[in-house]
Design a protein around this motif. Sequence first.
Motif, PDB file in Angstrom:
ATOM      1  N   VAL A   1      47.742 130.007  79.941  1.00  0.00           N
ATOM      2  CA  VAL A   1      48.222 129.636  78.421  1.00  0.00           C
ATOM      3  C   VAL A   1      46.901 130.432  77.620  1.00  0.00           C
ATOM      4  CG1 VAL A   1      49.134 128.146  76.866  1.00  0.00           C
ATOM      5  CG2 VAL A   1      50.011 127.969  79.150  1.00  0.00           C
ATOM      6  N   LEU A   2      45.975 129.961  77.969  1.00  0.00           N
ATOM      7  CA  LEU A   2      44.539 129.846  76.987  1.00  0.00           C
ATOM      8  C   LEU A   2      44.322 131.316  77.245  1.00  0.00           C
ATOM      9  CD1 LEU A   2      42.173 127.354  78.489  1.00  0.00           C
ATOM     10  CD2 LEU A   2      43.778 127.129  76.212  1.00  0.00           C
ATOM     11  N   GLN A   3      44.034 131.959  78.275  1.00  0.00           N
ATOM     12  CA  GLN A   3      44.158 133.150  78.186  1.00  0.00           C
ATOM     13  C   GLN A   3      44.401 134.269  77.459  1.00  0.00           C
ATOM     14  OE1 GLN A   3      43.890 135.033  82.562  1.00  0.00           O
ATOM     15  NE2 GLN A   3      42.134 133.544  83.009  1.00  0.00           N
ATOM     16  N   THR A   4      46.493 134.090  77.784  1.00  0.00           N
ATOM     17  CA  THR A   4      47.148 134.192  77.324  1.00  0.00           C
ATOM     18  C   THR A   4      47.272 134.643  75.234  1.00  0.00           C
ATOM     19  OG1 THR A   4      48.694 134.467  78.603  1.00  0.00           O
ATOM     20  CG2 THR A   4      49.735 135.007  76.028  1.00  0.00           C
ATOM     21  N   ALA A   5      46.340 133.465  75.015  1.00  0.00           N
ATOM     22  CA  ALA A   5      46.176 133.266  73.369  1.00  0.00           C
ATOM     23  C   ALA A   5      45.322 133.645  73.025  1.00  0.00           C
ATOM     24  CB  ALA A   5      46.366 131.165  72.873  1.00  0.00           C
TER      25      ALA A   5
ATOM     26  N   ALA B   1      36.662 125.313  69.327  1.00  0.00           N
ATOM     27  CA  ALA B   1      36.105 126.109  69.338  1.00  0.00           C
ATOM     28  C   ALA B   1      36.338 127.287  71.099  1.00  0.00           C
ATOM     29  CB  ALA B   1      34.564 125.457  69.821  1.00  0.00           C
ATOM     30  N   VAL B   2      37.498 126.598  72.088  1.00  0.00           N
ATOM     31  CA  VAL B   2      37.477 127.135  72.982  1.00  0.00           C
ATOM     32  C   VAL B   2      37.883 127.514  73.035  1.00  0.00           C
ATOM     33  CG1 VAL B   2      39.282 126.774  75.286  1.00  0.00           C
ATOM     34  CG2 VAL B   2      37.567 125.536  74.312  1.00  0.00           C
ATOM     35  N   PHE B   3      38.307 128.594  71.510  1.00  0.00           N
ATOM     36  CA  PHE B   3      38.879 129.888  71.237  1.00  0.00           C
ATOM     37  C   PHE B   3      37.953 130.065  70.954  1.00  0.00           C
ATOM     38  CE2 PHE B   3      42.736 127.685  71.654  1.00  0.00           C
ATOM     39  CZ  PHE B   3      43.921 128.006  73.041  1.00  0.00           C
ATOM     40  N   GLY B   4      37.038 130.371  70.719  1.00  0.00           N
ATOM     41  CA  GLY B   4      35.336 130.703  69.531  1.00  0.00           C
ATOM     42  C   GLY B   4      35.624 130.780  68.540  1.00  0.00           C
ATOM     43  N   GLY B   5      36.990 129.905  68.166  1.00  0.00           N
ATOM     44  CA  GLY B   5      37.542 130.333  65.611  1.00  0.00           C
ATOM     45  C   GLY B   5      36.214 128.382  66.019  1.00  0.00           C
ATOM     46  N   ARG B   6      35.514 128.736  64.576  1.00  0.00           N
ATOM     47  CA  ARG B   6      34.959 128.053  63.755  1.00  0.00           C
ATOM     48  C   ARG B   6      35.842 126.639  62.735  1.00  0.00           C
ATOM     49  NH1 ARG B   6      28.897 130.068  63.131  1.00  0.00           N
ATOM     50  NH2 ARG B   6      28.734 130.774  65.188  1.00  0.00           N
ATOM     51  N   ILE B   7      35.691 125.169  62.866  1.00  0.00           N
ATOM     52  CA  ILE B   7      36.401 124.537  61.641  1.00  0.00           C
ATOM     53  C   ILE B   7      35.328 123.540  61.380  1.00  0.00           C
ATOM     54  CG2 ILE B   7      36.584 122.989  63.522  1.00  0.00           C
ATOM     55  CD1 ILE B   7      40.034 122.200  62.848  1.00  0.00           C
TER      56      ILE B   7
ATOM     57  N   PRO C   1      53.400 128.306  63.460  1.00  0.00           N
ATOM     58  CA  PRO C   1      53.847 128.474  65.056  1.00  0.00           C
ATOM     59  C   PRO C   1      52.070 130.164  65.364  1.00  0.00           C
ATOM     60  CG  PRO C   1      55.074 127.686  64.983  1.00  0.00           C
ATOM     61  CD  PRO C   1      55.113 127.781  63.494  1.00  0.00           C
ATOM     62  N   PRO C   2      51.404 130.170  66.081  1.00  0.00           N
ATOM     63  CA  PRO C   2      50.681 131.484  66.263  1.00  0.00           C
ATOM     64  C   PRO C   2      51.210 132.445  67.054  1.00  0.00           C
ATOM     65  CG  PRO C   2      50.103 130.116  67.580  1.00  0.00           C
ATOM     66  CD  PRO C   2      50.734 129.193  66.598  1.00  0.00           C
ATOM     67  N   TYR C   3      52.623 131.882  67.701  1.00  0.00           N
ATOM     68  CA  TYR C   3      53.476 132.870  68.324  1.00  0.00           C
ATOM     69  C   TYR C   3      54.468 133.363  68.029  1.00  0.00           C
ATOM     70  CZ  TYR C   3      48.919 132.888  70.620  1.00  0.00           C
ATOM     71  OH  TYR C   3      47.094 132.682  70.196  1.00  0.00           O
TER      72      TYR C   3
ATOM     73  N   TRP D   1      41.510 138.268  64.845  1.00  0.00           N
ATOM     74  CA  TRP D   1      40.628 136.269  64.390  1.00  0.00           C
ATOM     75  C   TRP D   1      41.425 135.545  64.940  1.00  0.00           C
ATOM     76  CZ3 TRP D   1      43.895 133.469  60.776  1.00  0.00           C
ATOM     77  CH2 TRP D   1      45.174 134.538  60.509  1.00  0.00           C
ATOM     78  N   VAL D   2      40.969 134.186  64.967  1.00  0.00           N
ATOM     79  CA  VAL D   2      41.303 133.529  65.900  1.00  0.00           C
ATOM     80  C   VAL D   2      42.681 131.978  64.777  1.00  0.00           C
ATOM     81  CG1 VAL D   2      41.163 131.044  66.401  1.00  0.00           C
ATOM     82  CG2 VAL D   2      39.568 132.491  66.957  1.00  0.00           C
ATOM     83  N   HIS D   3      43.468 132.390  65.324  1.00  0.00           N
ATOM     84  CA  HIS D   3      44.874 131.542  63.898  1.00  0.00           C
ATOM     85  C   HIS D   3      44.404 129.711  63.870  1.00  0.00           C
ATOM     86  CE1 HIS D   3      48.840 130.487  62.293  1.00  0.00           C
ATOM     87  NE2 HIS D   3      48.552 132.086  62.214  1.00  0.00           N
TER      88      HIS D   3
END
Length: 457
Positions: free
Chosen positions: A398-402, A197-203, A439-441, A411-413
């Motif tokens: 790190v969070l801002q770059t991701a 949720a910190v990245f705006g994604g849902r699970i 890995p997303p990056y 979309w949120v990987h």
Amino acid sequence: MTDGPGSTPDMPSGWAAEQPPPYGGAAGAAGPSWASPGAGAPQGANPSAPPPIAPPPSAPYQSAPHPYAPAPYAPYAGGQYGYRAPDAPRPGIIPLRPLTLGDILDGTIKLIRSNPKATLGLSAIVAAVTGIPAAIGQAISFGSLGDLMADPYAAETASAPIAGLAAQYIGTIISYVMTFVGTTVLTGVLTRVLGRAVFGGRITVGEAWRLARSRVLALFGLVLLQALILLLPLLALVAVFVIMVAAGAFDSMDGAAAGLGVLVGLLFFLAYIPYLLFFYTRLSLSAPAIVLEGRGVTDAMSRSWRLVKGDSWRVLGILLLTAILAAIISGVLAIPFTFGGSLLGMLNSGSAGGTVIAALLLAVGQVIASMITYPFQAGVTGLLYADRRMRAEAFDLVLQTAAAQNQSQGWVHAGVDDMWHPSYAAGTQQGSGPYHGAPPYGTQGPYGPYGPYGPQA
């Protein structure tokens, strides 16, 4: 002009006596005279240019301002030079910068609102399952008290009050054991939900459980070891007391010795409170370290100790405030159901239907209260962990770059869960995190081959 000889008169007849001076001025004429354009102007000057404007008397040494010159900027209220730092990105429940108390509480509420099924729903299930034994025991106890109120003299021969108390204690012990298991699993699942949720994604609940189930045994070990550390002085005191009773030390104790024992016990509890708060604060971030970083029990406790170090008072204050708020919310939500269930249990005269209804009311109150307080406390702990990493490790970079990468791809990987691994902290070597997916990056992390600060020497 005249037709005959003679001198020309100075002015024609019929003209006024006062006339303007002749064009170009007459020699020897007094007063001002007309001049042709450019007559008397300095050489090289523009004859058609207007005369210069004299400066105003109040500012003799300043030139007149340009009519279209921009007005000076008013200084920004936040700084002396009108500078305003850009707002931190907020792709999810918190801004990606070191958090204030308001950010933590607001982010916790947003976590519950954005993932109601994984937070409220799962917490309600855990609270319902774990609260049933205690509710049944309380209902039986209240029923026995109702019988005693109907016939006070029956207490001399009847064993109902004793049976009711036994049922209440047994149900409470069973509920505590079940709560220990349920809240431990719930903490792992909710921490995974928060990490996404910190990245705006849902699970979903299923995906969160799939990611957290491998850490459940480590969470059980952590809870047991933490309980042992926090209760160790009390266990030592109980052991000393039992040994003294077995040795008969209290058989010949007089009043002075009893008073001394009470004083020693009071001093012990006064010294135990700082001990409890100190270790509770230093070990409070161990569970997020186990779930999000994949650490072992002792490694996670060491990790929490290092993160909290240097900011213990602030972390302790937020944890105490959270506990107070959770207690208030729980009490307010549960009071109507507890009052109704207790009253019905005492007035039902021991009937089975009344006992069942009383147990249901007590269980509903416990479920509603726990459904809110469980995710609230887990959310505050998880966001405190994120805040301490931002402050201690510049983890917000790190969070801002991701987050920027997620925004660019739209979309949120699922691989953003691995960004919580400490190998992605600013200034560390990238790419050694325990990936749960692709890995997303890439293997070089979100910064590329140079790290967060460009090429390193």
